[in-house]
Enzyme design. Structure first.
Site, PDB file in Angstrom:
ATOM      1  N   ARG A 264     -12.360  46.045   7.225  1.00  0.00           N
ATOM      2  CA  ARG A 264     -11.789  44.770   6.803  1.00  0.00           C
ATOM      3  C   ARG A 264     -10.436  45.098   6.187  1.00  0.00           C
ATOM      4  NH1 ARG A 264     -10.103  42.500   1.547  1.00  0.00           N
ATOM      5  NH2 ARG A 264     -10.477  40.259   1.605  1.00  0.00           N
ATOM      6  N   ASP A 266      -7.373  44.321   4.071  1.00  0.00           N
ATOM      7  CA  ASP A 266      -7.051  43.446   2.953  1.00  0.00           C
ATOM      8  C   ASP A 266      -5.657  42.844   3.087  1.00  0.00           C
ATOM      9  OD1 ASP A 266      -7.437  42.507   0.103  1.00  0.00           O
ATOM     10  OD2 ASP A 266      -5.700  43.807  -0.171  1.00  0.00           O
ATOM     11  N   ALA A 267      -5.549  41.549   2.831  1.00  0.00           N
ATOM     12  CA  ALA A 267      -4.272  40.839   2.671  1.00  0.00           C
ATOM     13  C   ALA A 267      -3.207  41.265   3.672  1.00  0.00           C
ATOM     14  CB  ALA A 267      -3.763  41.024   1.238  1.00  0.00           C
ATOM     15  N   GLU A 299      -8.084  39.842   6.418  1.00  0.00           N
ATOM     16  CA  GLU A 299      -7.892  38.782   5.434  1.00  0.00           C
ATOM     17  C   GLU A 299      -6.442  38.364   5.558  1.00  0.00           C
ATOM     18  OE1 GLU A 299      -7.886  37.915   0.621  1.00  0.00           O
ATOM     19  OE2 GLU A 299      -7.366  39.888   1.415  1.00  0.00           O
ATOM     20  N   ASP A 318     -10.589  29.179   3.698  1.00  0.00           N
ATOM     21  CA  ASP A 318     -10.615  27.713   3.734  1.00  0.00           C
ATOM     22  C   ASP A 318     -12.035  27.187   3.548  1.00  0.00           C
ATOM     23  OD1 ASP A 318      -7.935  27.829   4.182  1.00  0.00           O
ATOM     24  OD2 ASP A 318      -7.965  26.866   6.147  1.00  0.00           O
ATOM     25  N   PHE A 319     -13.012  27.831   4.169  1.00  0.00           N
ATOM     26  CA  PHE A 319     -14.397  27.380   4.023  1.00  0.00           C
ATOM     27  C   PHE A 319     -14.810  27.444   2.560  1.00  0.00           C
ATOM     28  CE2 PHE A 319     -18.943  28.050   3.702  1.00  0.00           C
ATOM     29  CZ  PHE A 319     -19.482  27.114   4.587  1.00  0.00           C
ATOM     30  N   GLN A 389     -13.019  35.379  -5.232  1.00  0.00           N
ATOM     31  CA  GLN A 389     -13.188  34.017  -5.726  1.00  0.00           C
ATOM     32  C   GLN A 389     -14.012  33.951  -7.012  1.00  0.00           C
ATOM     33  OE1 GLN A 389     -11.125  32.377  -4.268  1.00  0.00           O
ATOM     34  NE2 GLN A 389     -10.918  33.495  -2.338  1.00  0.00           N
TER      35      GLN A 389
END
Length: 585
Positions: A264, A266-267, A299, A318-319, A389
């Site tokens: 994954r 990042d940013a 991401e 967004d979800f 989050q």
């Protein structure tokens, strides 16, 4: 073992000279790119420094008969000692000595593992340090596999200063964090996961280095683009082939030697080179056996769908934002973009991927995203909460600390039974209310700067006398973040187990042939969404509010219900927080 580099340099990153230290027969090779330094020296096992041979294009090399376990560091002309930027193990922390290590220090058991198809993915994000390091994560694996999780994702493990960190302050991108265990322990964790049919993904940070322990500025300032800054540090110059080669070699090390099943990134919106990102994806897939299931996730705050023609999926913030606003009513910071109509945004997300597909996001004051309706649902990774989050909040509250459990259960059902890829955050499955704070272990000067910065960031919030909220560096902040099961853990585990079983048996088999049939709000706090799954149709009805909602009964059979749901001959009523999933054959 895959050879991730070659000996002759060219403009293409796959032809860069090899980074770091390795053995060639009886001899050890030590190589570093340091274009700002005319003459480097190397200190080995505490002996007097020896001069390195300058090579073309800013490379330096030293060869000698040395065994694995040899400690080394480089000396700059001003006498400063620095670790190898491609170090694979450190002694004495990130400021200490690098170690020559063998890539074959572990005997793999699961030699026939090739991974799992992306459609089967049910992700579980975790922080290795909070679970007791690599060995502690390994102990959790049977429980997660039994629950139905198919893939775990480790927050970044690149070595960082101190013993406590989220991982985004990493400075040695090739070295597993010593605070979590050895490379062999990490490989054993991955091996055990594969024996349990769990994929293992790794979060990597290729957009910046942490503020303490990065010495590239002293000998390779060309690694960074002059005048470029990210929110977290100096911007990296991805136009340079050596920089591209560095990150390509790093990615392939994790995927090949350590046998991670995916990364994954990042940013990536802080990586100002789509060309590099697309090249990196191509190079990774070309270098690894085609029969392996390698999953590459981004991401990307910019919602750039151009990357999703190559990368498998994107974390879909967004979800999270839409459902968070719907459940909590929060409207600060980026939540303000979703405040006017969170339910409408959520319906758009379920129907076509992103909430913002070129529209102006109010919190940013400019347009965001591109049309995404042509993409398969499996290109989007959704969650109710994740490290960002929760941890970027002052008090690190989880969702259950902000709203009632009945509404969170409806959200969990929507997360796991819609065809987009679901992700849980550690502790979520057993109803944890434990906070997940932002934590560090910096030197005192940097720690104080972080404290002051946090006070400025949250100056409009009342910290309520909670000392941990404003002191990420306190050991107690880290300890308080360990996930603890809630008093109703059995109830949550039963719910997640049932939802995962329904997803695995009835939704996953046709996920590769899935398209939206649309989604729309039903009143102020309810919605309906549908998809075609092969020859079948899936319809989800969710009510997050207390007021009853009545709508036409979709054709098919109920496969899951939650809360007060009343089904009549041609109508269905969701009376309060409730959920219904219907599948037609």
């Amino acid at each position: 073992m895959l050879d991730v580099s070659h000996e002759s340099a060219s403009a293409h990153p796959s032809a860069m000279p090899r980074f770091g230290a390795w053995k060639e027969g009886e001899k050890a090779v030590f190589r570093i790119w340091a274009p700002a330094v005319a003459q480097l020296a190397i200190e080995i096992d505490g002996n007097a420094p020896a001069p390195m041979a300058p090579l073309a294009d800013g490379w330096h090399e030293y060869r000698a008969e040395r065994p694995f376990g040899t400690r080394y560091r480089y000396r700059l002309p001003d006498g400063t000692f620095v670790p190898d930027p491609a170090s694979r193990r450190q002694e004495g922390g990130v400021h200490g000595e690098s170690v020559l290590v063998s890539p074959d220090d572990y005997a793999w058991r699961s030699t026939d593992w090739r991974g799992r198809p992306w459609r089967e993915t049910i992700l579980y994000e975790l922080h290795a340090g909070l679970l007791g390091g690599f060995a502690g994560v390994e102990r959790e694996l049977p429980r997660l596999a039994d629950l139905g999780i198919t893939a775990i994702e480790l927050m970044p493990i690149a070595d960082f200063p101190g013993s406590r960190n989220w991982g985004y302050d990493g400075v040695l991108q090739f070295a597993p964090a010593a605070a979590y265990g050895t490379a062999a322990e990490l490989k054993r964790l991955i091996d055990r996961a594969h024996e349990l049919r769990l994929s293992v993904l790794l979060d990597v940070v290729f957009n910046h280095f942490g503020p303490d322990g990065c010495y590239l500025h002293t000998h390779s300032p060309e690694f960074f683009k002059a005048g470029s800054q990210t929110p977290w540090g100096a911007g990296i110059d991805f136009d340079r082939p050596e920089v591209r080669g560095f990150y390509r070699a790093c990615a392939l090390q994790w995927l090949d030697e350590f046998r991670f099943d995916g990364l994954r990134f990042d940013a990536v919106h802080a990586i100002p080179s789509t060309e590099f990102l697309l090249e990196l994806e191509r190079d990774i897939r070309a270098a690894l056996p085609k029969e392996r299931h390698i999953h590459l996730i981004v991401e990307n705050e910019d919602n750039d769908v151009d990357l999703l023609g190559a990368y498998d999926a994107q974390w879909n913030d967004d979800f999270h934002h839409a459902i968070h606003v719907l459940l909590t009513g929060e409207t600060r910071t980026y939540y303000g973009s979703f405040a006017p109509e969170p339910l409408g945004h959520l319906a758009r997300i379920l129907e076509s991927g992103f909430a913002f597909q070129g529209q102006v996001a109010p919190s940013r004051g400019r347009s965001r995203g591109k049309p995404s309706g042509h993409l398969a649902p499996s290109r989007f990774v959704n969650c109710l909460q994740n490290h960002d989050q929760i941890g970027n909040r002052l008090f690190g509250e989880r969702l259950l600390a902000l709203t009632g459990p009945r509404r969170v259960k409806v959200a969990a059902a929507l997360l796991l039974l819609n065809p987009q890829i679901p992700m849980l955050f550690m502790g979520e499955e057993h109803g944890s209310r434990t906070p997940f704070y932002y934590f560090t272990d910096h030197n005192e000067e940097l720690a104080q700067a972080v404290r002051e910065g946090r006070k400025r960031e949250f100056k409009h919030e009342d910290h309520g006398g909670d000392p941990l909220a404003l002191d990420p560096n306190a050991p107690e902040t880290f300890e308080a973040s360990r996930p603890q099961a809630g008093d109703d853990a059995d109830e949550w585990l039963a719910l997640y187990r049932e939802l995962i079983n329904v997803r695995r048996s009835l939704i996953v088999p046709d996920l590769d042939d899935c398209r939206s049939n649309g989604a729309e709000p039903l009143g102020a706090q309810a919605l309906t969404a549908g998809w075609r799954l092969g020859a079948r149709k899936l319809v989800l009805l969710a009510n997050f509010g207390d007021e009853p909602v009545e709508t036409a009964l979709p054709a098919g059979r109920p496969i899951f219900s939650l809360g007060p749901v009343a089904v009549a001959a041609d109508a269905v009523t969701l009376d309060g927080p409730s959920f219904l999933a219907i599948l037609s054959d």
